[in-house]
Motif scaffolding. Structure first.
Motif, PDB file in Angstrom:
ATOM      1  N   LEU A  41       0.797  -1.222   0.000  1.00 10.17           N
ATOM      2  CA  LEU A  41       0.000   0.000   0.000  1.00 10.17           C
ATOM      3  C   LEU A  41       0.833   1.277   0.000  1.00 10.17           C
ATOM      4  N   SER A  42       1.928   1.320   0.763  1.00 14.88           N
ATOM      5  CA  SER A  42       2.613   2.601   0.931  1.00 14.88           C
ATOM      6  C   SER A  42       4.075   2.567   0.511  1.00 14.88           C
ATOM      7  N   SER A  43       4.839   1.645   1.059  1.00 16.03           N
ATOM      8  CA  SER A  43       6.267   1.606   0.747  1.00 16.03           C
ATOM      9  C   SER A  43       6.787   0.183   0.945  1.00 16.03           C
ATOM     10  N   VAL A  44       8.003  -0.038   0.482  1.00 17.66           N
ATOM     11  CA  VAL A  44       8.632  -1.355   0.578  1.00 17.66           C
ATOM     12  C   VAL A  44      10.043  -1.180   1.123  1.00 17.66           C
ATOM     13  N   LEU A  45      10.403  -1.985   2.106  1.00 16.04           N
ATOM     14  CA  LEU A  45      11.763  -2.024   2.613  1.00 16.04           C
ATOM     15  C   LEU A  45      12.333  -3.394   2.246  1.00 16.04           C
ATOM     16  N   GLU A  46      13.270  -3.386   1.306  1.00 14.98           N
ATOM     17  CA  GLU A  46      13.839  -4.637   0.808  1.00 14.98           C
ATOM     18  C   GLU A  46      15.232  -4.829   1.387  1.00 14.98           C
ATOM     19  N   MET A  47      15.463  -6.001   1.979  1.00 16.47           N
ATOM     20  CA  MET A  47      16.753  -6.298   2.588  1.00 16.47           C
ATOM     21  C   MET A  47      17.305  -7.609   2.051  1.00 16.47           C
ATOM     22  N   GLN A  48      18.575  -7.615   1.741  1.00 19.41           N
ATOM     23  CA  GLN A  48      19.267  -8.817   1.285  1.00 19.41           C
ATOM     24  C   GLN A  48      20.322  -9.196   2.313  1.00 19.41           C
ATOM     25  N   MET A  49      20.372 -10.475   2.657  1.00 15.39           N
ATOM     26  CA  MET A  49      21.362 -10.946   3.625  1.00 15.39           C
ATOM     27  C   MET A  49      22.726 -11.134   2.971  1.00 15.39           C
ATOM     28  N   LYS A  50      23.756 -11.061   3.793  1.00 15.45           N
ATOM     29  CA  LYS A  50      25.102 -11.371   3.322  1.00 15.45           C
ATOM     30  C   LYS A  50      25.168 -12.830   2.880  1.00 15.45           C
ATOM     31  N   ASP A  51      26.079 -13.110   1.937  1.00 13.31           N
ATOM     32  CA  ASP A  51      26.233 -14.476   1.439  1.00 13.31           C
ATOM     33  C   ASP A  51      27.203 -15.300   2.267  1.00 13.31           C
ATOM     34  N   GLY A  52      28.027 -14.665   3.077  1.00 13.61           N
ATOM     35  CA  GLY A  52      29.035 -15.385   3.849  1.00 13.61           C
ATOM     36  C   GLY A  52      30.396 -15.320   3.169  1.00 13.61           C
ATOM     37  N   ASN A  53      31.434 -15.439   3.953  1.00 13.65           N
ATOM     38  CA  ASN A  53      32.807 -15.350   3.455  1.00 13.65           C
ATOM     39  C   ASN A  53      33.241 -16.690   2.867  1.00 13.65           C
ATOM     40  N   LYS A  54      33.607 -16.707   1.582  1.00 10.28           N
ATOM     41  CA  LYS A  54      34.012 -17.951   0.920  1.00 10.28           C
ATOM     42  C   LYS A  54      35.490 -18.284   1.145  1.00 10.28           C
ATOM     43  N   GLU A  55      36.242 -17.343   1.705  1.00 10.22           N
ATOM     44  CA  GLU A  55      37.688 -17.523   1.826  1.00 10.22           C
ATOM     45  C   GLU A  55      38.122 -18.043   3.197  1.00 10.22           C
ATOM     46  N   LYS A  56      37.569 -17.472   4.275  1.00  4.45           N
ATOM     47  CA  LYS A  56      38.035 -17.854   5.604  1.00  4.45           C
ATOM     48  C   LYS A  56      36.924 -17.660   6.635  1.00  4.45           C
ATOM     49  N   ILE A  66      21.662  -4.345  27.312  1.00  5.67           N
ATOM     50  CA  ILE A  66      20.335  -4.906  27.100  1.00  5.67           C
ATOM     51  C   ILE A  66      20.382  -6.191  26.282  1.00  5.67           C
ATOM     52  N   ALA A  67      21.248  -6.233  25.271  1.00  6.39           N
ATOM     53  CA  ALA A  67      21.278  -7.384  24.368  1.00  6.39           C
ATOM     54  C   ALA A  67      22.702  -7.671  23.916  1.00  6.39           C
ATOM     55  N   SER A  68      22.918  -8.886  23.484  1.00  9.08           N
ATOM     56  CA  SER A  68      24.200  -9.284  22.899  1.00  9.08           C
ATOM     57  C   SER A  68      23.950  -9.990  21.578  1.00  9.08           C
ATOM     58  N   ARG A  69      24.985 -10.033  20.740  1.00  9.47           N
ATOM     59  CA  ARG A  69      24.814 -10.619  19.417  1.00  9.47           C
ATOM     60  C   ARG A  69      26.071 -11.384  19.024  1.00  9.47           C
ATOM     61  N   LEU A  70      25.877 -12.340  18.129  1.00  2.85           N
ATOM     62  CA  LEU A  70      26.976 -13.155  17.647  1.00  2.85           C
ATOM     63  C   LEU A  70      26.777 -13.430  16.168  1.00  2.85           C
ATOM     64  N   THR A  71      27.817 -13.248  15.370  1.00  4.63           N
ATOM     65  CA  THR A  71      27.768 -13.532  13.937  1.00  4.63           C
ATOM     66  C   THR A  71      28.973 -14.380  13.563  1.00  4.63           C
ATOM     67  N   LEU A  72      28.728 -15.401  12.768  1.00  6.65           N
ATOM     68  CA  LEU A  72      29.789 -16.291  12.317  1.00  6.65           C
ATOM     69  C   LEU A  72      29.580 -16.586  10.835  1.00  6.65           C
ATOM     70  N   GLU A  73      30.637 -16.439  10.040  1.00  4.34           N
ATOM     71  CA  GLU A  73      30.545 -16.717   8.612  1.00  4.34           C
ATOM     72  C   GLU A  73      31.841 -17.349   8.127  1.00  4.34           C
ATOM     73  N   GLY A  74      31.725 -18.124   7.042  1.00  4.36           N
ATOM     74  CA  GLY A  74      32.908 -18.767   6.503  1.00  4.36           C
ATOM     75  C   GLY A  74      32.574 -19.725   5.381  1.00  4.36           C
ATOM     76  N   PRO A  75      33.580 -20.372   4.833  1.00  2.00           N
ATOM     77  CA  PRO A  75      33.341 -21.282   3.704  1.00  2.00           C
ATOM     78  C   PRO A  75      32.854 -22.657   4.165  1.00  2.00           C
ATOM     79  N   ILE A  76      31.944 -23.235   3.381  1.00  4.01           N
ATOM     80  CA  ILE A  76      31.598 -24.639   3.535  1.00  4.01           C
ATOM     81  C   ILE A  76      32.595 -25.454   2.717  1.00  4.01           C
ATOM     82  N   LYS A  77      32.775 -25.034   1.475  1.00  3.68           N
ATOM     83  CA  LYS A  77      33.845 -25.527   0.622  1.00  3.68           C
ATOM     84  C   LYS A  77      34.491 -24.290   0.003  1.00  3.68           C
ATOM     85  N   LYS A  78      35.763 -24.121   0.214  1.00  2.00           N
ATOM     86  CA  LYS A  78      36.436 -22.879  -0.145  1.00  2.00           C
ATOM     87  C   LYS A  78      36.200 -22.507  -1.608  1.00  2.00           C
TER      88      LYS A  78
END
Length: 208
Positions: A41-56, A66-78
């Motif tokens: 109806l009014s507007s759209v907020l489009e977000m794309q997630m990171k793909d992850g690090n293919k190297e390391k 108030i809050a804590s956060r954790l992010t982990l990324e890396g290759p499944i197959k380099k």
């Protein structure tokens, strides 16, 4: 990642449900949005997630009052596939809980979790799988002098999943084929207990 998210906020609007550590791009379209967003109806907020690090393997931790956060990324197959997971949770309810009176327990918390994996199948095909899961919960558990007890809660949350296949047809054409799941739940629960009787109320609604 193309999945619709309903009621996009935590703590009644004070926090966004989108964890910035997991996002690659954010685009706000105020009007005249493309036909693929038909029904908005009014507007759209489009977000794309990171793909992850293919190297390391790479990680990030944030600790707050108030809050804590954790992010982990890396290759499944380099250089062929990768992943990213990102989680966040508030814990102010756990910190305050010991200081509340035994007969006046009340609290609130939220959490969210993002995950994505992408696979390079060959020179012309790439597969993406991503998901988001989040929940808010407000609860209270008072006790009274007559021995009766009450407990109540309000909770809501989203769950989404996207599987997308990107195929390059030729130098001038490509296709995206997606399977998308999106679900929103809202629930209210209440129960009162005394020596003579028990009364409970449970209401749930959702969009899928």
């Amino acid at each position: 990642d193309d999945a619709v998210v309903y009621n996009a906020n935590h703590l009644f609007g004070f926090f966004s449900i989108f964890n910035g550590d997991a996002l690659k791009s954010v685009e706000l379209i105020k009007g005249g949005f493309p036909a693929r967003y038909g029904g908005r109806l009014s507007s759209v907020l489009e977000m794309q997630m990171k793909d992850g690090n293919k190297e390391k393997l790479h990680g990030e931790v944030g600790i707050g009052v108030i809050a804590s956060r954790l992010t982990l990324e890396g290759p499944i197959k380099k250089n062929k596939s990768s992943f990213i997971v990102s989680a966040r949770r508030t814990y102010i309810d756990a910190l305050v809980y010991p200081f509340l009176k035994a007969d006046e327990k009340v609290g609130y918390y939220f959490y969210d979790f993002n995950a994505k994996a992408n696979f390079i199948l060959d020179d012309k095909n790439r597969l993406y799988v991503s998901g988001y899961f989040g929940k808010d919960k407000f609860y209270f558990r008072p006790k009274y002098e007559d021995g009766s007890e009450e407990s109540g809660e309000i909770k809501w949350g989203n769950a989404t999943a996207t599987m997308r296949l990107n195929h390059i047809v030729n130098d001038k054409m490509f296709s995206n084929t997606s399977l998308i799941f999106s679900k929103y739940n809202f629930g209210i629960g209440f129960e009162t207990i005394d020596e003579d009787e028990r009364f409970s109320l449970d209401f749930k609604s959702g969009i899928r």
